[in-house]
Each structure stands twice: as structure tokens, then as C-alpha cells.
Design a protein around this motif. Sequence first.
Motif, PDB file in Angstrom:
ATOM      1  N   GLN A 165      19.274  -9.702 -20.796  1.00 47.30           N
ATOM      2  CA  GLN A 165      18.316  -8.648 -21.125  1.00 47.30           C
ATOM      3  C   GLN A 165      18.817  -7.773 -22.273  1.00 47.30           C
ATOM      4  O   GLN A 165      18.042  -7.378 -23.155  1.00 47.30           O
ATOM      5  CB  GLN A 165      18.043  -7.800 -19.881  1.00 47.30           C
ATOM      6  CG  GLN A 165      17.240  -8.526 -18.809  1.00 47.30           C
ATOM      7  CD  GLN A 165      17.134  -7.741 -17.518  1.00 47.30           C
ATOM      8  OE1 GLN A 165      18.057  -7.015 -17.144  1.00 47.30           O
ATOM      9  NE2 GLN A 165      16.006  -7.873 -16.827  1.00 47.30           N
ATOM     10  N   THR A 189      12.024  -6.563 -18.400  1.00 46.87           N
ATOM     11  CA  THR A 189      12.646  -6.814 -19.703  1.00 46.87           C
ATOM     12  C   THR A 189      11.739  -6.349 -20.835  1.00 46.87           C
ATOM     13  O   THR A 189      12.212  -5.741 -21.811  1.00 46.87           O
ATOM     14  CB  THR A 189      12.966  -8.313 -19.856  1.00 46.87           C
ATOM     15  OG1 THR A 189      13.768  -8.733 -18.752  1.00 46.87           O
ATOM     16  CG2 THR A 189      13.702  -8.585 -21.156  1.00 46.87           C
ATOM     17  N   LEU A 192      15.856 -15.742 -19.980  1.00 46.83           N
ATOM     18  CA  LEU A 192      16.290 -14.986 -18.806  1.00 46.83           C
ATOM     19  C   LEU A 192      16.461 -15.989 -17.675  1.00 46.83           C
ATOM     20  O   LEU A 192      15.501 -16.651 -17.283  1.00 46.83           O
ATOM     21  CB  LEU A 192      15.238 -13.940 -18.412  1.00 46.83           C
ATOM     22  CG  LEU A 192      14.860 -12.896 -19.461  1.00 46.83           C
ATOM     23  CD1 LEU A 192      13.745 -11.991 -18.929  1.00 46.83           C
ATOM     24  CD2 LEU A 192      16.064 -12.070 -19.868  1.00 46.83           C
TER      25      LEU A 192
END
Length: 545
Positions: free
Chosen positions: A27, A53, A281
Amino acid sequence: MALLRGGAGAWPTASRTAASHKPTAEQEVAVTVFRSGQHLALQAGAGTGKTTTLTLLARADRRQGRYIAFNKSIAAEAAGKFPPNVACRTGHSLAYAEVGRRFETRLRSPRKPAWQSAAELGLSPKTELRIGDRTVTNKGLAYALVRTVRRFCYSADATFQLRHVPVLRGLQEESLHHQLAQFILPYTRKAWEDLQNPAGGAMRFEHDHYLKMWALTEPTIHGDYLLLDEAQDTNPVLEEIFNNQRAHAQLVMVGDSAQAIYSWRGARDVMTDFDGEQLALSQSFRFGPALAREANRWLTLVESPIRLSGTPAITTTIGPAESPDAILCRTNVGAMVAVMQLLADNRRVALVGGGAALEELAIAAGQLKAGRRASHPELLLFSTWGELQEYAEFDPSGQDLLPLVDIIDEHGVEVILNAVRKLSEEHDAQIVVSTAHKAKGREWPCVQIAPDFEPAPSEETDAHGRPVPMPILPEEARLAYVAVTRARRHLDPAGLTWFDTHPDAPARPPATHRPLPGPEGSVGGVDVSGGYTSPWDLLGPPPAH
């Protein structure tokens, strides 16, 4: 059918869970790249906190931004999380402000059956078209007309093309489909002329119509940066609009290529080919390491650029469950079977999205049973109930309809309709039934996979006379990935047990709390060989375990 302990409410969302954690290295890298002004595609695995995020990105930059959501409810929820400098809208709301408001009267007009629209465009109610050994009725032709217009609106094309005409059951051969298209296309052009007239009325006006009209004007979306959510399910029409803003705005798309499950309605994964920095991610806050390992088998099969890491503090188990909170089905027919079984066990059952789709399917089956042709797209090419029975039992491509035939032959249409009308609201249900498509974005403590995920048997046999397993189609693997990643505390993979012995299935990796390796050339679960940046490239080496 298993009973339920406790309620069927969904667990807190991963984004809220992620919000309580310090930003991960991935992130932080996303924020760094975003602040550099580069165009960015962010692959966000299941439960990795993509909304969190995106808000981190927005709060790190005071420029004016636009967040484009998949639907109105997501946009409304996001509006409460993003800072004031980010306007949260859907593509349709942007189009409505510029074009759609002119058609407000038509949008409020009553529903109109497709055959009536077709008749007003010159397609006689008595018209039937013989193609091969099939007869397409007036209602079937009208359905194809409406679907063709809809598929055109999903596309980036400026004119109608043969590929916009839907492929109907029994008319899959190219030559047969071409005959259908040659008949339908002239009527679709007349339909589009009608739709572009605010005073028209032959066609029922839908929101996708004004979105397409807006797209054809090559619009500009004002903003310093654009955030496109659920990018893997973006229709080409919105993809083109989004990419056309590149000259004046920073583009950021976020999604999960492995969750691209709407290709049947024109959507395509726009992330893989996106011209920009590719990040990912991979730390899931939804479930623990055991489920992450199971999910990674499906990610390997679909050649996803990421592999998930579960949260070590969350214990997620895998195995049989007597009391699931939710049962996830591959098809509407599978959902109908599950609902019937649960109601027979006196369970209070909720169906995600409501029972309208099941009710329409049962009514159409009843039309066939009564000796009439059905207008439902799944059944419109069958002239009798016996023809449908034969197709479902003996044709491999009709296996998905066999449970529908069996349950109606056993219980009758009225019993099914009465059952569907007994469905409970989710807040009052003991158990939730959903198709995997409608479960996307949802999660429950305990999830059971329904048996209709098992693939159709192959007609080919090996030297011992055993059926040779059919290859697992990518879209089916992506749907299975969505289904297994809806669980937080426990997964009962009952309907996917066949996967363990399938030749396409990757081996189950050993238990570990360390991030699992992704494809060759990856670091920390993020592929760097194909252009994905490792978080450690910018933030230093990972902490020692």
C-alpha cells in the motif's frame, strides 16, 4: 441439508478490517507511485482492502479526483470514505448529467415486452425464422434484437456488427449464427434510431442506452486524476471513455483480474494490457493462511500475476460444515435446487438478489410443460418439454439445465413458485443462498460451495473406460476463485472436491505463514518479471520472520 448455527449476517468487510492495520508495504508503494503522477494499474486480490488503499491515495494528494464505481451503492458507500476533493460517481451518472437527462421521460415509461417493441419496428408477431433444424419464433427474434442492441451498447464500436448478435442455444455454428445476424441487424439499426429520439417509444429505454450515446460523443471527464474501481469487469464502452482521458488526467485502475467473471455481458479485463505502472495488493485481511493457499491454487490456474497471503492472526479452516452461513452456487438453477432443499428442511432462506430470476425460469418451464414455447432466453429454442428433457439428459452442453428438469418433473412448477415466494429477507434468514456472481464483493463467516460447480463429464474415455476430465475453462476457474474467497472463518469446498484430482489442478502448497511465491520472478507474492514492481524495490528488504 445442513442446519445453521446463529444468524446469516455477513462478516465485517475486509476494507474495514484493513483500515485498522498499519498500511502494508504494498500500500505504501502504491501511494508513492501515485504521488509521482504515473498512470497506475493496481491488482487487488480478494480481501486486500482495495477501497482502503484508494482512500490512502486520495488523502495523499490534494488534487481534484474522480472515483468511478461499478454501481450506485458502491459509489454512495465510497463517498463517505473519500476526502472532499474526490467526487464519487458511476459511469452512468456521469453520462446522465450530459445526455441521459434528455431521456428522463422515456426512462420512466412502463416495461414493454420485447415482442411488442419488435412489432413497432416492423417485425410481425407472426414471423418465424427457420435456421437449420431449429425454428426461432417471433419472441425469440425479438429477444435477439433487444440483446443485440444491449451488446452494442456494451461495446466500443461505433456501428452494429455481427458479433453483437447473441449466440442462441442450438445455433452456435458460425453459419447458423450468421443467418440469424443477417435477419436481426436491419431491425437493430431501426431500434437505435428510435432510442436516440427523446420522443420515440418503440424500444424500452434503458440506462445503458444513454451511456453509449455519451460515449459516442468522445466526452471529457474533468479531474486531475481518475480512479476506476472493479476495472476487471469494465465494459469496453467505459474502458474507451476512461482511456481517452489519458492526455489530461492521471489514470488509476484497481481490480482483480482473477475476478473477471462478467465476460458474458460484454465486460473484459482491461487491467493486464493497461499502459502504466503495474502494482499489486496480495495481503488479504479477510481470511487466514489456509484459505489463502487454497485461493492460490485457482490463481495459479488462471495465471494471475499475484498470490495471496492470509492474515496469520485469523484462523480459517477448510473442510465439511454442518452449519454454513451461505451456500454459493454456480448457476440460477443450482440456486433454485438449494433453495428448495433448504425450504424442505424448514429453514428460513434468503436469496441474494431476490427470487425474480428463479421465478422467471420456473414460469418459462411451466410454459413448455403446458405445450407453449417459452420466451425465457435459456429455453426459447425448445418447442416442447420433451425436447428440453432430451437435451438436458443427453447433450453435454445442456447438463446445466438437468437439475431444472429433474426438480420440475419431481415437484411441479407451482411447488417451485410457491417456494420462491417464501424466501426471507437476509436480516431474518438462517441461511443465505447466492450465485457466485451475486456474491462478489460479499463475505460470510462460513461458506459452502454447491455441487453445481462440478464440470460436465467428457464423452472421451481413457484406456480403462473412465471419462477423461474436460479442461477447466478460465472463466469457470475465476468463478471458483471468487466463491472460495467469500469465506472468512471456514470454507466447505464440497462442490469443488473434484478439483483435487483434476489434472489441471496445481498441487496444494505446504502450510506456511510466509507469503507464498507467485509466478517465477516474483517477490512477496507480487510478479516483477512481467512489469510488476516489488514493494521492496522502493521500501527496502522485508522484515525478518
